[in-house]
Design an enzyme around this catalytic site. Structure first.
Site, PDB file in Angstrom:
ATOM      1  N   ASP A 108      28.074  38.064  95.944  1.00 49.70           N
ATOM      2  CA  ASP A 108      27.143  37.893  94.586  1.00 49.70           C
ATOM      3  C   ASP A 108      25.740  37.592  95.209  1.00 49.70           C
ATOM      4  O   ASP A 108      25.068  37.114  94.346  1.00 49.70           O
ATOM      5  CB  ASP A 108      27.612  36.996  93.749  1.00 49.70           C
ATOM      6  CG  ASP A 108      29.036  37.315  93.271  1.00 49.70           C
ATOM      7  OD1 ASP A 108      29.087  38.259  92.757  1.00 49.70           O
ATOM      8  OD2 ASP A 108      29.962  36.583  93.569  1.00 49.70           O
ATOM      9  N   CYS A 144       1.625   3.693 101.942  1.00 53.02           N
ATOM     10  CA  CYS A 144       1.868   3.900 100.272  1.00 53.02           C
ATOM     11  C   CYS A 144       2.003   5.483 100.368  1.00 53.02           C
ATOM     12  O   CYS A 144       1.871   6.395 101.129  1.00 53.02           O
ATOM     13  CB  CYS A 144       0.829   3.333  99.531  1.00 53.02           C
ATOM     14  SG  CYS A 144      -0.915   4.204  99.868  1.00 53.02           S
ATOM     15  N   ASP A 200      30.801  33.605  95.070  1.00 51.63           N
ATOM     16  CA  ASP A 200      31.362  33.170  96.222  1.00 51.63           C
ATOM     17  C   ASP A 200      30.258  33.091  97.330  1.00 51.63           C
ATOM     18  O   ASP A 200      30.705  32.881  98.498  1.00 51.63           O
ATOM     19  CB  ASP A 200      32.569  34.217  96.792  1.00 51.63           C
ATOM     20  CG  ASP A 200      31.781  35.520  96.977  1.00 51.63           C
ATOM     21  OD1 ASP A 200      30.858  35.702  96.936  1.00 51.63           O
ATOM     22  OD2 ASP A 200      32.858  36.581  97.014  1.00 51.63           O
ATOM     23  N   ASP A 234      31.185  34.589  88.044  1.00 47.88           N
ATOM     24  CA  ASP A 234      31.839  35.777  88.447  1.00 47.88           C
ATOM     25  C   ASP A 234      33.228  35.435  88.418  1.00 47.88           C
ATOM     26  O   ASP A 234      33.273  34.515  87.984  1.00 47.88           O
ATOM     27  CB  ASP A 234      31.654  35.674  90.207  1.00 47.88           C
ATOM     28  CG  ASP A 234      32.504  36.750  90.804  1.00 47.88           C
ATOM     29  OD1 ASP A 234      32.504  37.872  90.100  1.00 47.88           O
ATOM     30  OD2 ASP A 234      32.864  36.761  92.011  1.00 47.88           O
ATOM     31  N   CYS A 244      -0.520   7.947 101.722  1.00 50.75           N
ATOM     32  CA  CYS A 244      -0.189   8.460 103.298  1.00 50.75           C
ATOM     33  C   CYS A 244       0.382   9.794 103.381  1.00 50.75           C
ATOM     34  O   CYS A 244       0.189  10.432 104.171  1.00 50.75           O
ATOM     35  CB  CYS A 244       0.412   7.344 104.014  1.00 50.75           C
ATOM     36  SG  CYS A 244      -0.345   5.626 104.161  1.00 50.75           S
TER      37      CYS A 244
END
Length: 777
Positions: free
Chosen positions: A666, A48, A662, A463, A51
Site C-alpha cells: 500500500d 532558552c 502493510d 486495507d 537559542c
C-alpha cells in the site's frame, strides 16, 4: 537555562542513504563524506528557546547539512547531512555554545547521562543553597526591620560587606548566567542568560552606587537591592534543579526500551555452549534461550517450542507461541520452553535497536505547532530588552520619587519575569512524553508532524487483507470445472504462486505443502497487477487470478456467477485457475476477520472518525467483510494506484485522511495520506515505510495512536497557552502598568520565583501525560 554539564541522552546514527555532493568543497568544509547520515550533538550553554533558532541556523549554514533540528527540552540537536561531525561542533562553538558528539545509543550512554544529570542537579542545589542562605535573611530583614536604606557611615560599611557577599553569590551561584550572557553578546545575540545577567547585575550595581557614592542619588532613592540579586539567582537555580529532576522522567520510555536488551547470549560454537556479550553475537550464530531469559538478538527458531511475551514491544499482553521457522525479536521474554534460533539480525540491525532509534528521533522532532514557539522566541528576548529600557525611561520621566529607584525595579523585574524558558519547554517536553507513551502501547510515531496530524484525522482508510482480517487465509474449497484431480489443481496453483508473497498465495502454497505435493518449475512467469499470475508449467500455459484475468484471455466465467457469488457472500475469495485457456477450477480462500477488528472499528467511529475499506478483492467478498465489521463505505477490486486515487478524492473533500496498510503493497496510498499507518511486527520495512507503525496487529492501535496524539497536542496547547499568558500578562505588570491605578509594583524577587516555577509547571504538566491511558470503547 544555562547548563554546565552535558545532561541529555544520546542517539545513534539511525539512517543513511547515498547522496552525491553537488556543492564544491571549500577549505573551510573540506571534510565532507559522500553519504548522508543522521548525527546527534549534545548542546551546552543553551539558555532558552531563543537559542534554538540560533543553533539550528548555525548548523544549517554548514555545507553539506540538509536538516538540523534541536530539542530544547533535552538540549540535543539532530543533524542530517554529509558534513563531518567536527565541522558541526565548530559551527556550534562559533555560535557561542559548546557541543559534544554522541555516536551510539546504549545503556552505558544512558547511564552516563544520568550521572551527568545527578551531578548537575547536585551543583544546582548547592548554588541554590548558597544564594538563598544570603537572600532569605536579607528578605526577612527587609520585612521585619524595615527599609534597606543607606543613611549613615555605619550602614554604608554594613551594606558594603553584604554587597561583597552578594558578589560572591553572583560568582559562585550565578557564574553560568554571566558567562552565557557574555558568549551571547560576543555573538551579537541575546538569550535568557542575558536577561538574568542584566537584571541581577543592574540591581547589584545600583546598590553599590548607593553605598559608594550616595550623594549622587536623592536621599529617597538610597535603597539597596542585594536581596533581589541573591534571591533571583537562588530561585532560578532552584527552578532549574526541579526542572532537571522532573525532566528526567520524560526519558523513561527510552530507558525501558534500552533495558529490554539482553546483556549476554548463549551461543553454540564448535559444538560447545559459550556465554558471550550480546554485542559479540554474529549473523547465523545458533543462539540458545532457556525459559525466563530474554531473546538477545532477532532470529528464526530452528528447534524447540515455546511461548514468548512480546508485550514490552507490541503492547499485546497474550504470549505468542513460537515453533520452528517462526521469528523471534530481541528484547522479548521467553516464557516456557527451551529454543534454539539462528541469528538473522544483530547489533544495531535488530528491530529493538531500530525502535529505540525511531522513538528517540521522534522525541527530538518538532510538530508544526512547536515551530511557532521557536519563531516567537527568536524575537522575544530583544523585544523584552527594549521594553525594559522603555519602562525605565517612563519611570524616570513620569514616575514619582524616587524615580530612579522605581526605574531600576521595573527594568529589572521586566528582564527577569520575561525569560522565555517555559515557552521553549512547552512543546518538546510534551512530545517526548507523548511519543514515549505511545511506544509503551506498541505505537511507534515517526515524527512530530505525524503526532500532530493524527489528532485531526477525520477519515481512516483501511486495507482489508492483513489489516481488518488476520492476513493468514486458508483454502476452504476446491471446485473442479474441467479438471479431475484436486491435487493436480493445487500443484499447478501452488507452483505458479511460489513467486508471490501475497497472503492468498501463501494459503495455496500451505495447502499444497499439507498434502505434500511437489512444486513444478515455472517459466515465463508474469504478475499482472490487480489481476493475477501467468506462466508456463512444462508446455502448458497456466493462469491464476480473478475474473478480470480470465476476461483478459477471453475465458468466460459468467456461467459460474452463482457459484462465485455464493462463495463471496460467505466471505470467501474465489480464484480462477485456467490451463491452456480452458477454465479448470475455482479455489476459494477465506481470510478470517481479526477478533477485535469489529470493536476497534466501532471505537474509531464512536470517536467521530469515518472508516473506509479499500481492497483488491472482489466486490461480493468485500461487501461481506464490510458488513461483518460495520463499515458502510468500501471500494473493492482496486489496484494500488486506485487506492491512492481514493485518498486524493477524500482529501479533495477537505478530509484529513489516515491510511492503514502493510507498509509495502500500500506504499502509494500510505505516502499520499496525511498520516500513514503500517501494521506490522516491527520489521524494518514497516517501521521505515509509514508515519506511524503499529507493532501489534490490532486495529485498536489506531484508536490508541489518535488518542495519544490528541492528548499530547492538548498538553502542548496548555503549555503554550500558559507560557504565553505568563509572559504577556507578566511583562506589563512588571513594567508598572498597575501602579498608577492600584499602587502595585511587582518585586524582582517575586518575578524570579514566578519565572523559575513557570518552567517547573510546564515540565510537570507534560509529565501528566505519563498517567494518560487510552480508553477502549
Amino acid at each position: 537555562m544555562a547548563a554546565s554539564n552535558f545532561t541529555s541522552a544520546s542517539k545513534s546514527s539511525c539512517c543513511s542513504k547515498t547522496k552525491q555532493l553537488v556543492k564544491s568543497q571549500t577549505p573551510q568544509h573540506a571534510e565532507l563524506s559522500t553519504t548522508e547520515v543522521t548525527q546527534q550533538l549534545i548542546i551546552e550553554g543553551a539558555g532558552c528557546a531563543s537559542c534554538v533558532g540560533k543553533i539550528e541556523a548555525a548548523l544549517s549554514r554548514v555545507q553539506g547539512v540538509s536538516h538540523a533540528e534541536m530539542n530544547f527540552a533535552d538540549r540535543s540537536v539532530v543533524v542530517t547531512g554529509t558534513a563531518d561531525i567536527n565541522v558541526l561542533i565548530k559551527a556550534v562553538e562559533a555560535a557561542g555554545y559548546n557541543a559534544k558528539a554522541i555516536t551510539e545509543q546504549s545503556d552505558e550512554v544512558l547511564q552516563e547521562k544520568e550521572v551527568a544529570d545527578r551531578a548537575y542537579y547536585k551543583k544546582l542545589t548547592r548554588d541554590t543553597a548558597i544564594a538563598l542562605s544570603l537572600g532569605i535573611p536579607l528578605m526577612l530583614y527587609g520585612l521585619i526591620v524595615g527599609e534597606m536604606t543607606v543613611a549613615t557611615n555605619a550602614e554604608r560599611v554594613s551594606w558594603l560587606i553584604v554587597g561583597l557577599l552578594t558578589f560572591g553569590v553572583m560568582y559562585f551561584s550565578g557564574k553560568h548566567f554571566y558567562t552565557g550572557a557574555w558568549n551571547s553578546f560576543k555573538n551579537h545575540s541575546a538569550n535568557m542568560d542575558t536577561l538574568i545577567a542584566l537584571g541581577t547585575a543592574t540591581a547589584w550595581l545600583y546598590s553599590m552606587v548607593v553605598i559608594l557614592i550616595p550623594e549622587s542619588l536623592p536621599s529617597m532613592a538610597r535603597h539597596v537591592y542585594f536581596e533581589a540579586t541573591a534571591m533571583i539567582i537562588g530561585l532560578i537555580n532552584l527552578g532549574l534543579a526541579l526542572e532537571i529532576k522532573a525532566r528526567g522522567k520524560t526519558s523513561e520510555a527510552i530507558k525501558r526500551l534500552i533495558g529490554l536488551q539482553a546483556k549476554t547470549a548463549t551461543v553454540l560454537r564448535d559444538d560447545k555452549e559459550i556465554e558471550i556479550a550480546v554485542e559479540q553475537v554474529l549473523l547465523n550464530d545458533i543462539v540458545k534461550v532457556r525459559p525466563g531469559e530474554k531473546i538477545p538478538v532477532d532470529g528464526v527458531v530452528v528447534s524447540g517450542y515455546t511461548s514468548i511475551d512480546e508485550s514490552m514491544l507490541t503492547g499485546e499482553p497474550i504470549p505468542v507461541e513460537k515453533n520452528k521457522q517462526d521469528n523471534v525479536i530481541a528484547g522479548t521474554l521467553n516464557k516456557t520452553g527451551l529454543i534454539q534460533f539462528k541469528a538473522t539480525k544483530v547489533g544495531k540491525d535488530t528491530a529493538l535497536a531500530h525502535i529505540i532509534n525511531m522513538v528517540k528521533k521522534a522525541q527530538n522532532s518538532k510538530p508544526p505547532i512547536g515551530r511557532l514557539a521557536d519563531v516567537i522566541s527568536a524575537y522575544f528576548v530583544p523585544a523584552v530588552m527594549i521594553i525594559s529600557v522603555l519602562s525605565a525611561m517612563a519611570w524616570l520621566n513620569f514616575g514619582p520619587e524616587p524615580a530612579i529607584a522605581f526605574a531600576v525595579i521595573s527594568a529589572t523585574t521586566v528582564l527577569i519575569i520575561a525569560c522565555p524558558c517555559a515557552l521553549g519547554l512547552a512543546t518538546p517536553m510534551s512530545v517526548m512524553v507523548g511519543v514515549g507513551k505511545a511506544a509503551e502501547a506498541g505505537v511507534l510515531i515517526r515524527n512530530g508532524e505525524a503526532l500532530q496530524t493524527a489528532s485531526k484525522i477525520t477519515t481512516m482508510v483501511l486495507d482489508k487483507t492483513g489489516t481488518i482480517t488476520q492476513g493468514e487465509p486458508k483454502v476452504t474449497d476446491i471446485c473442479l470445472i474441467n479438471a479431475v484431480d484436486e491435487n493436480q489443481v493445487l500443484s499447478w496453483a501452488a507452483s505458479i504462486e511460489s513467486g508471490s508473497e501475497h497472503p492468498l498465495a501463501q494459503a495455496i502454497i500451505e495447502k499444497a505443502s499439507d498434502r505434500k505435493l511437489e512444486l513444478q518449475t515455472i517459466e515465463q512467469f508474469q504478475a499482472v497487477v490487480g489481476h493475477g499470475l501467468e506462466g508456463l508449467i512444462g508446455d502448458q500455459k497456466v493462469l491464476l487470478g480473478n475474473d478480470k484475468l480470465m476476461e483478459r484471455h477471453s475465458i468466460k466465467t459468467s456461467h459460474l456467477a452463482h457459484k462465485t457469488q455464493t462463495l463471496a457472500m460467505e466471505g470467501k475469495t474465489p480464484v480462477f485457475l485456467a490451463v491452456d485457456d480452458q477454465l479448470s477450477a475455482i479455489i476459494a480462500v477465506s481470510d478470517p476477520i481479526k477478533p477485535d477488528s469489529i470493536s476497534a472499528i466501532k471505537r474509531l467511529q464512536n470517536n467521530g472518525v469515518k472508516v473506509v475499506m479499500l481492497t483488491g478483492d472482489n466486490h461480493k467478498t468485500a461487501a461481506a467483510v464490510a458488513e461483518k465489521v460495520g463499515i458502510t463505505e468500501f471500494v473493492a477490486e482496486v489496484l494500488p494506484e486506485d487506492k491512492a486515487a481514493k485518498i486524493k478524492s477524500l482529501q479533495a473533500k477537505q478530509e484529513i485522511v489516515g491510511m492503514t496498510g502493510d507498509g509495502i503493497n500500500d506504499a502509494p496510498a500510505l505516502a499520499l495520506a496525511d498520516v500513514g499507518f503500517a501494521i506490522g511486527t516491527g520489521t524494518d520495512v514497516a517501521i521505515e515505510s509509514a508515519d506511524i507503525t503499529l507493532m501489534r496487529g490490532s486495529l485498536h492501535g489506531l484508536a490508541d495512536a489518535i488518542a495519544v496524539s490528541k492528548a499530547t497536542l492538548r498538553n502542548i496547547k496548555q503549555n503554550l497557552l500558559g507560557a504565553f499568558i505568563y509572559n504577556i500578562a507578566g511583562i506589563p505588570v512588571a513594567a508598572g502598568l498597575l501602579y498608577p491605578f492600584f499602587g502595585i509594583l511587582l518585586s524582582p524577587v517575586i518575578a524570579g520565583a514566578a519565572m523559575a516555577f513557570s518552567s517547573l509547571t510546564v515540565v510537570s504538566n507534560a509529565n501528566r501525560l505519563r498517567l494518560f491511558k487510552p480508553q477502549a470503547q
